[in-house]
Design a protein around this motif. Structure first.
Motif, PDB file in Angstrom:
ATOM      1  N   GLU A 195       0.825  -1.214   0.000  1.00 40.08           N
ATOM      2  CA  GLU A 195       0.000   0.000   0.000  1.00 40.08           C
ATOM      3  C   GLU A 195       0.858   1.263   0.000  1.00 40.08           C
ATOM      4  O   GLU A 195       0.588   2.205  -0.745  1.00 40.08           O
ATOM      5  CB  GLU A 195      -0.955   0.015   1.188  1.00 40.08           C
ATOM      6  CG  GLU A 195      -1.871   1.231   1.164  1.00 40.08           C
ATOM      7  CD  GLU A 195      -2.862   1.249   2.318  1.00 40.08           C
ATOM      8  OE1 GLU A 195      -3.561   2.258   2.437  1.00 40.08           O
ATOM      9  OE2 GLU A 195      -2.919   0.275   3.093  1.00 40.08           O
ATOM     10  N   ARG A 206       2.360   1.803  -3.365  1.00 42.48           N
ATOM     11  CA  ARG A 206       1.325   2.180  -4.337  1.00 42.48           C
ATOM     12  C   ARG A 206       0.933   3.642  -4.157  1.00 42.48           C
ATOM     13  O   ARG A 206       0.726   4.358  -5.135  1.00 42.48           O
ATOM     14  CB  ARG A 206       0.112   1.259  -4.217  1.00 42.48           C
ATOM     15  CG  ARG A 206       0.392  -0.166  -4.697  1.00 42.48           C
ATOM     16  CD  ARG A 206      -0.871  -1.000  -4.790  1.00 42.48           C
ATOM     17  NE  ARG A 206      -1.628  -1.086  -3.552  1.00 42.48           N
ATOM     18  CZ  ARG A 206      -1.568  -2.090  -2.690  1.00 42.48           C
ATOM     19  NH1 ARG A 206      -0.757  -3.115  -2.911  1.00 42.48           N
ATOM     20  NH2 ARG A 206      -2.327  -2.093  -1.611  1.00 42.48           N
ATOM     21  N   LEU A 207       0.835   4.088  -2.920  1.00 42.57           N
ATOM     22  CA  LEU A 207       0.536   5.505  -2.657  1.00 42.57           C
ATOM     23  C   LEU A 207       1.651   6.392  -3.216  1.00 42.57           C
ATOM     24  O   LEU A 207       1.379   7.434  -3.825  1.00 42.57           O
ATOM     25  CB  LEU A 207       0.363   5.752  -1.158  1.00 42.57           C
ATOM     26  CG  LEU A 207      -0.943   5.261  -0.538  1.00 42.57           C
ATOM     27  CD1 LEU A 207      -0.840   5.250   0.985  1.00 42.57           C
ATOM     28  CD2 LEU A 207      -2.107   6.120  -1.012  1.00 42.57           C
ATOM     29  N   GLN A 208       2.892   5.984  -3.014  1.00 45.26           N
ATOM     30  CA  GLN A 208       4.030   6.742  -3.535  1.00 45.26           C
ATOM     31  C   GLN A 208       4.002   6.779  -5.063  1.00 45.26           C
ATOM     32  O   GLN A 208       4.232   7.817  -5.671  1.00 45.26           O
ATOM     33  CB  GLN A 208       5.349   6.144  -3.043  1.00 45.26           C
ATOM     34  CG  GLN A 208       6.587   6.872  -3.546  1.00 45.26           C
ATOM     35  CD  GLN A 208       6.667   8.316  -3.074  1.00 45.26           C
ATOM     36  OE1 GLN A 208       6.221   8.668  -1.985  1.00 45.26           O
ATOM     37  NE2 GLN A 208       7.233   9.172  -3.904  1.00 45.26           N
ATOM     38  N   ASN A 211      -3.343   7.516  -5.956  1.00 43.91           N
ATOM     39  CA  ASN A 211      -2.660   8.489  -5.100  1.00 43.91           C
ATOM     40  C   ASN A 211      -3.391   8.669  -3.770  1.00 43.91           C
ATOM     41  O   ASN A 211      -2.766   8.812  -2.727  1.00 43.91           O
ATOM     42  CB  ASN A 211      -2.559   9.830  -5.839  1.00 43.91           C
ATOM     43  CG  ASN A 211      -1.909  10.909  -5.003  1.00 43.91           C
ATOM     44  OD1 ASN A 211      -0.795  10.757  -4.537  1.00 43.91           O
ATOM     45  ND2 ASN A 211      -2.629  11.997  -4.804  1.00 43.91           N
ATOM     46  N   GLY A 269      -4.302   4.136  -2.634  1.00 38.03           N
ATOM     47  CA  GLY A 269      -3.244   3.134  -2.694  1.00 38.03           C
ATOM     48  C   GLY A 269      -3.746   1.711  -2.824  1.00 38.03           C
ATOM     49  O   GLY A 269      -3.020   0.773  -2.527  1.00 38.03           O
TER      50      GLY A 269
END
Length: 151
Positions: free
Chosen positions: A82, A85-87, A128, A131
């Motif tokens: 997660e 994925r957010l990054q 964004n 995530g």
């Protein structure tokens, strides 16, 4: 509240895309372009080829999309969690802003690129913000389909 903010960001990003030409546009044309992108902002991708060829992108677009493709390839290899994925969502969102800022394209190829971005941008924004694996897979699917239509 987050969904409202995400929706507003999507509309603002799409509106920015409609204003990315460097030639002179009337307010009427910009409003029509904004309305067009709002209607096209469907997550389903309905792209066409330029006859029997891929659409030719300008150098700036190729550079930014290659950056996005590289980011996603690296992320897929790392089996993203997660946080990663957010990054990735943040980095791709920044790449989209770079793409919008440097846009010089016009004509049918530009219009087809907008059709692609109308589906891609909301997925990147969702990645964004949340995530989630589902958004990651959709972003991967969309960016990989880019190479089927654009060069």
């Amino acid at each position: 509240m987050r969904k409202v903010v995400a929706a507003m960001l999507s509309v603002m990003a799409l509106f920015s895309l409609s204003a990315c030409h460097h030639d002179d546009h009337s307010h009427e044309h910009q409003t029509a372009a904004h309305d067009h992108h709002t209607q096209v902002a469907d997550p389903t991708l309905s792209l066409t080829l330029d006859g029997d060829k891929k659409w030719l992108m300008d150098e700036h677009t190729r550079r930014v999309v290659n950056t996005m493709l590289d980011r996603i390839k690296l992320s897929k290899l790392a089996e993203p969690n997660e946080a990663s994925r957010l990054q990735l969502g943040k980095e791709l969102k920044d790449d989209i802003q770079d793409l919008i800022r440097g846009c010089t394209m016009t004509g049918a190829a530009h219009d087809e690129l907008h059709r692609f971005l109308a589906a891609y941008i909301p997925q990147v924004e969702a990645l964004n913000e949340k995530g989630e694996l589902e958004h990651f897979h959709k972003v991967v699917e969309l960016i990989e389909s880019y190479t089927d239509y654009f060069e």
